[in-house]
Design a protein around this motif. Structure first.
Motif, short mmCIF file in Angstrom:
data_model
loop_
_atom_site.label_atom_id
_atom_site.label_comp_id
_atom_site.label_asym_id
_atom_site.label_seq_id
_atom_site.Cartn_x
_atom_site.Cartn_y
_atom_site.Cartn_z
N LEU A 1 19.79 14.85 -6.48
CA LEU A 1 19.40 15.40 -5.19
C LEU A 1 18.55 14.40 -4.41
CD1 LEU A 1 19.29 17.86 -3.26
CD2 LEU A 1 17.20 18.54 -4.47
N ILE A 2 18.93 14.21 -3.14
CA ILE A 2 18.14 13.40 -2.22
C ILE A 2 17.37 14.30 -1.26
CG2 ILE A 2 18.24 11.73 -0.32
CD1 ILE A 2 20.63 10.45 -1.76
N ASP A 3 18.07 15.30 -0.69
CA ASP A 3 17.43 16.21 0.26
C ASP A 3 18.17 17.54 0.24
OD1 ASP A 3 15.62 16.97 2.25
OD2 ASP A 3 16.91 16.27 3.87
N ALA B 1 23.42 25.95 3.89
CA ALA B 1 22.59 25.01 3.13
C ALA B 1 23.38 23.74 2.88
CB ALA B 1 22.15 25.62 1.81
N THR B 2 22.69 22.62 2.97
CA THR B 2 23.31 21.33 2.67
C THR B 2 22.42 20.57 1.70
OG1 THR B 2 22.29 20.31 4.61
CG2 THR B 2 24.53 21.14 4.88
N ALA B 3 23.05 20.03 0.70
CA ALA B 3 22.36 19.19 -0.27
C ALA B 3 22.92 17.78 -0.14
CB ALA B 3 22.56 19.71 -1.69
N THR B 4 22.08 16.86 0.25
CA THR B 4 22.48 15.46 0.28
C THR B 4 22.24 14.92 -1.12
OG1 THR B 4 21.81 15.28 2.58
CG2 THR B 4 22.07 13.22 1.36
N LEU B 5 23.28 14.34 -1.68
CA LEU B 5 23.23 13.84 -3.05
C LEU B 5 23.41 12.32 -3.06
CD1 LEU B 5 25.71 16.42 -4.63
CD2 LEU B 5 23.21 16.62 -4.45
N ALA B 6 22.91 11.67 -4.08
CA ALA B 6 23.21 10.25 -4.26
C ALA B 6 24.72 10.08 -4.41
CB ALA B 6 22.48 9.71 -5.49
N GLU B 7 25.39 11.10 -4.94
CA GLU B 7 26.83 11.07 -5.15
C GLU B 7 27.62 11.54 -3.93
OE1 GLU B 7 24.56 11.21 -8.79
OE2 GLU B 7 24.56 12.56 -7.08
#
Length: 114
Positions: free
Chosen positions: A41-43, A56-62
């Motif tokens: 998880l980034i944000d 909802a949005t999850a910014t991931l390294a992936e």
């Protein structure tokens, strides 16, 4: 094709309205899905709409996971794009279980270039 990632586009139905209208539950479900998908998880941004619905949005390294809910219909849509070694199918199973969707449809796409 040089595969860069896996993209799941998911539709889910027959989930409890009170789950889909609960931003904290959506947040916790996303965090559990990220862990199950072995992602980083980034944000994380969660927004409650009025009178109902959550995005909802999850910014991931992936890459990312995005979810949009329509509690009044017991429906939610999820977009999971994982690059590298992440496990988007595992992440989606967790979301389905925690949000108690009785029916889902998953479309899977390989992302990349020739």
């Amino acid at each position: 094709m040089q595969k860069m990632g896996t993209h799941l586009v998911v539709e889910a139905w027959q989930a409890p309205q009170e789950y889909l209208n609960n931003p904290e539950l959506i947040r916790q479900a996303l965090l559990a899905a990220i862990e199950a998908g072995e992602a980083t998880l980034i944000d994380l941004c969660v927004h409650q709409f009025s009178p109902h619905g959550v995005t909802a949005t999850a910014t991931l390294a992936e890459s990312h996971i995005a979810i949009h809910t329509w509690p009044e219909y017991g429906y939610f849509a999820v977009d999971l794009f994982f690059c590298g070694e992440g496990k988007p199918k595992q992440a989606m199973k967790v979301l389905q279980t925690l949000l108690q969707a009785q029916k889902i449809e998953v479309r899977e796409f390989d992302r990349g270039f020739p």
